[in-house]
Design a protein around this motif. Sequence first.
Motif, PDB file in Angstrom:
ATOM      1  N   THR A 142       0.819  -1.212   0.000  1.00  0.00           N
ATOM      2  CA  THR A 142       0.000   0.000   0.000  1.00  0.00           C
ATOM      3  C   THR A 142       0.852   1.261   0.000  1.00  0.00           C
ATOM      4  OG1 THR A 142      -0.236  -0.164   2.398  1.00  0.00           O
ATOM      5  CG2 THR A 142      -2.020  -1.035   1.066  1.00  0.00           C
ATOM      6  N   THR A 143       2.067   1.188   0.527  1.00  0.00           N
ATOM      7  CA  THR A 143       2.957   2.344   0.452  1.00  0.00           C
ATOM      8  C   THR A 143       3.273   2.676  -1.000  1.00  0.00           C
ATOM      9  OG1 THR A 143       3.931   1.818   2.588  1.00  0.00           O
ATOM     10  CG2 THR A 143       5.204   3.246   1.142  1.00  0.00           C
ATOM     11  N   VAL A 144       3.600   1.677  -1.779  1.00  0.00           N
ATOM     12  CA  VAL A 144       3.881   1.895  -3.199  1.00  0.00           C
ATOM     13  C   VAL A 144       2.603   2.304  -3.934  1.00  0.00           C
ATOM     14  CG1 VAL A 144       4.664   0.790  -5.325  1.00  0.00           C
ATOM     15  CG2 VAL A 144       5.836   0.326  -3.189  1.00  0.00           C
ATOM     16  N   GLY A 145       1.483   1.679  -3.594  1.00  0.00           N
ATOM     17  CA  GLY A 145       0.222   1.993  -4.252  1.00  0.00           C
ATOM     18  C   GLY A 145      -0.241   3.417  -4.001  1.00  0.00           C
ATOM     19  N   VAL A 146      -0.166   3.859  -2.763  1.00  0.00           N
ATOM     20  CA  VAL A 146      -0.562   5.228  -2.442  1.00  0.00           C
ATOM     21  C   VAL A 146       0.418   6.218  -3.058  1.00  0.00           C
ATOM     22  CG1 VAL A 146      -0.804   6.862  -0.528  1.00  0.00           C
ATOM     23  CG2 VAL A 146      -1.842   4.616  -0.386  1.00  0.00           C
ATOM     24  N   GLY A 147       1.691   5.869  -3.078  1.00  0.00           N
ATOM     25  CA  GLY A 147       2.678   6.743  -3.716  1.00  0.00           C
ATOM     26  C   GLY A 147       2.396   6.937  -5.199  1.00  0.00           C
ATOM     27  N   ALA A 148       2.055   5.862  -5.886  1.00  0.00           N
ATOM     28  CA  ALA A 148       1.732   5.962  -7.315  1.00  0.00           C
ATOM     29  C   ALA A 148       0.470   6.795  -7.530  1.00  0.00           C
ATOM     30  CB  ALA A 148       1.561   4.570  -7.915  1.00  0.00           C
ATOM     31  N   SER A 149      -0.509   6.636  -6.656  1.00  0.00           N
ATOM     32  CA  SER A 149      -1.738   7.423  -6.776  1.00  0.00           C
ATOM     33  C   SER A 149      -1.480   8.903  -6.515  1.00  0.00           C
ATOM     34  CB  SER A 149      -2.796   6.903  -5.803  1.00  0.00           C
ATOM     35  OG  SER A 149      -3.118   5.573  -6.103  1.00  0.00           O
ATOM     36  N   LEU A 150      -0.621   9.218  -5.548  1.00  0.00           N
ATOM     37  CA  LEU A 150      -0.284  10.614  -5.275  1.00  0.00           C
ATOM     38  C   LEU A 150       0.486  11.246  -6.431  1.00  0.00           C
ATOM     39  CD1 LEU A 150       0.721  10.557  -1.512  1.00  0.00           C
ATOM     40  CD2 LEU A 150      -1.237  11.688  -2.541  1.00  0.00           C
ATOM     41  N   ILE A 151       1.373  10.482  -7.038  1.00  0.00           N
ATOM     42  CA  ILE A 151       2.097  11.001  -8.197  1.00  0.00           C
ATOM     43  C   ILE A 151       1.135  11.260  -9.346  1.00  0.00           C
ATOM     44  CG2 ILE A 151       3.826  10.433  -9.949  1.00  0.00           C
ATOM     45  CD1 ILE A 151       5.355   8.943  -7.727  1.00  0.00           C
ATOM     46  N   ALA A 152       0.166  10.363  -9.528  1.00  0.00           N
ATOM     47  CA  ALA A 152      -0.838  10.565 -10.581  1.00  0.00           C
ATOM     48  C   ALA A 152      -1.672  11.811 -10.302  1.00  0.00           C
ATOM     49  CB  ALA A 152      -1.739   9.339 -10.691  1.00  0.00           C
ATOM     50  N   ALA A 153      -2.058  12.018  -9.049  1.00  0.00           N
ATOM     51  CA  ALA A 153      -2.840  13.204  -8.700  1.00  0.00           C
ATOM     52  C   ALA A 153      -2.026  14.479  -8.904  1.00  0.00           C
ATOM     53  CB  ALA A 153      -3.316  13.109  -7.254  1.00  0.00           C
ATOM     54  N   ALA A 154      -0.756  14.446  -8.528  1.00  0.00           N
ATOM     55  CA  ALA A 154       0.098  15.620  -8.714  1.00  0.00           C
ATOM     56  C   ALA A 154       0.317  15.906 -10.198  1.00  0.00           C
ATOM     57  CB  ALA A 154       1.435  15.407  -8.014  1.00  0.00           C
ATOM     58  N   ALA A 155       0.504  14.860 -10.986  1.00  0.00           N
ATOM     59  CA  ALA A 155       0.698  15.051 -12.426  1.00  0.00           C
ATOM     60  C   ALA A 155      -0.555  15.627 -13.069  1.00  0.00           C
ATOM     61  CB  ALA A 155       1.074  13.724 -13.084  1.00  0.00           C
ATOM     62  N   THR A 156      -1.716  15.189 -12.614  1.00  0.00           N
ATOM     63  CA  THR A 156      -2.965  15.730 -13.142  1.00  0.00           C
ATOM     64  C   THR A 156      -3.098  17.209 -12.804  1.00  0.00           C
ATOM     65  OG1 THR A 156      -4.025  13.582 -12.881  1.00  0.00           O
ATOM     66  CG2 THR A 156      -5.468  15.469 -13.122  1.00  0.00           C
ATOM     67  N   THR A 201       0.812  24.624 -12.616  1.00  0.00           N
ATOM     68  CA  THR A 201       1.631  24.794 -11.413  1.00  0.00           C
ATOM     69  C   THR A 201       1.212  23.764 -10.373  1.00  0.00           C
ATOM     70  OG1 THR A 201       0.079  26.363 -10.445  1.00  0.00           O
ATOM     71  CG2 THR A 201       1.874  27.283 -11.747  1.00  0.00           C
ATOM     72  N   ALA A 202       2.119  23.482  -9.466  1.00  0.00           N
ATOM     73  CA  ALA A 202       1.792  22.594  -8.351  1.00  0.00           C
ATOM     74  C   ALA A 202       1.060  23.406  -7.286  1.00  0.00           C
ATOM     75  CB  ALA A 202       3.058  21.985  -7.768  1.00  0.00           C
ATOM     76  N   SER A 203       0.148  22.776  -6.581  1.00  0.00           N
ATOM     77  CA  SER A 203      -0.614  23.485  -5.554  1.00  0.00           C
ATOM     78  C   SER A 203      -0.138  23.071  -4.164  1.00  0.00           C
ATOM     79  CB  SER A 203      -2.102  23.177  -5.694  1.00  0.00           C
ATOM     80  OG  SER A 203      -2.344  21.836  -5.368  1.00  0.00           O
ATOM     81  N   TRP A 204      -0.407  23.915  -3.190  1.00  0.00           N
ATOM     82  CA  TRP A 204      -0.049  23.595  -1.809  1.00  0.00           C
ATOM     83  C   TRP A 204      -0.887  22.449  -1.274  1.00  0.00           C
ATOM     84  CZ3 TRP A 204       4.272  24.814   0.290  1.00  0.00           C
ATOM     85  CH2 TRP A 204       4.950  25.938  -0.133  1.00  0.00           C
ATOM     86  N   GLN A 205      -2.105  22.303  -1.777  1.00  0.00           N
ATOM     87  CA  GLN A 205      -2.950  21.204  -1.315  1.00  0.00           C
ATOM     88  C   GLN A 205      -2.318  19.857  -1.672  1.00  0.00           C
ATOM     89  OE1 GLN A 205      -4.249  23.678  -3.266  1.00  0.00           O
ATOM     90  NE2 GLN A 205      -5.667  24.753  -1.932  1.00  0.00           N
ATOM     91  N   GLY A 206      -1.802  19.752  -2.864  1.00  0.00           N
ATOM     92  CA  GLY A 206      -1.148  18.512  -3.275  1.00  0.00           C
ATOM     93  C   GLY A 206       0.100  18.216  -2.477  1.00  0.00           C
ATOM     94  N   VAL A 207       0.846  19.255  -2.166  1.00  0.00           N
ATOM     95  CA  VAL A 207       2.059  19.076  -1.363  1.00  0.00           C
ATOM     96  C   VAL A 207       1.695  18.636   0.051  1.00  0.00           C
ATOM     97  CG1 VAL A 207       4.044  20.274  -0.373  1.00  0.00           C
ATOM     98  CG2 VAL A 207       3.369  20.716  -2.733  1.00  0.00           C
ATOM     99  N   MET A 208       0.653  19.211   0.623  1.00  0.00           N
ATOM    100  CA  MET A 208       0.246  18.847   1.982  1.00  0.00           C
ATOM    101  C   MET A 208      -0.304  17.425   2.044  1.00  0.00           C
ATOM    102  SD  MET A 208       1.225  21.299   3.745  1.00  0.00           S
ATOM    103  CE  MET A 208       0.508  20.964   5.322  1.00  0.00           C
ATOM    104  N   VAL A 209      -1.004  16.986   1.022  1.00  0.00           N
ATOM    105  CA  VAL A 209      -1.509  15.614   0.999  1.00  0.00           C
ATOM    106  C   VAL A 209      -0.343  14.641   0.897  1.00  0.00           C
ATOM    107  CG1 VAL A 209      -2.791  13.953  -0.394  1.00  0.00           C
ATOM    108  CG2 VAL A 209      -3.784  16.171   0.111  1.00  0.00           C
TER     109      VAL A 209
END
Length: 75
Positions: free
Chosen positions: A44-58, A65-73
């Motif tokens: 799940t660590t790898v799975g959540v990491g991949a999902s967070l990268i996908a959300a940040a890329a979106t 630009t990157a948002s502070w909300q994405g960085v905080m999540v």
Amino acid sequence: MSLAVEILISALLIIGGSFGLIGSFGLLKLRDPMQRLHAPTKATTVGVGASLIAAAATMVWQTGTASWQGVMVAA
């Protein structure tokens, strides 16, 4: 979005979901309690990491630009 970015984001989401599924199988199949904790934690660590990268890329692709909300999540 361009096709390449959509494919990248889709692949990251599929990888994230797959690792979550693999972790749940490990939880069910392994016998020792420590092994039962180890399998889902790693997966799940790898799975959540991949999902967070996908959300940040979106977010970066849509707004530019990157948002502070994405960085905080991610933190």
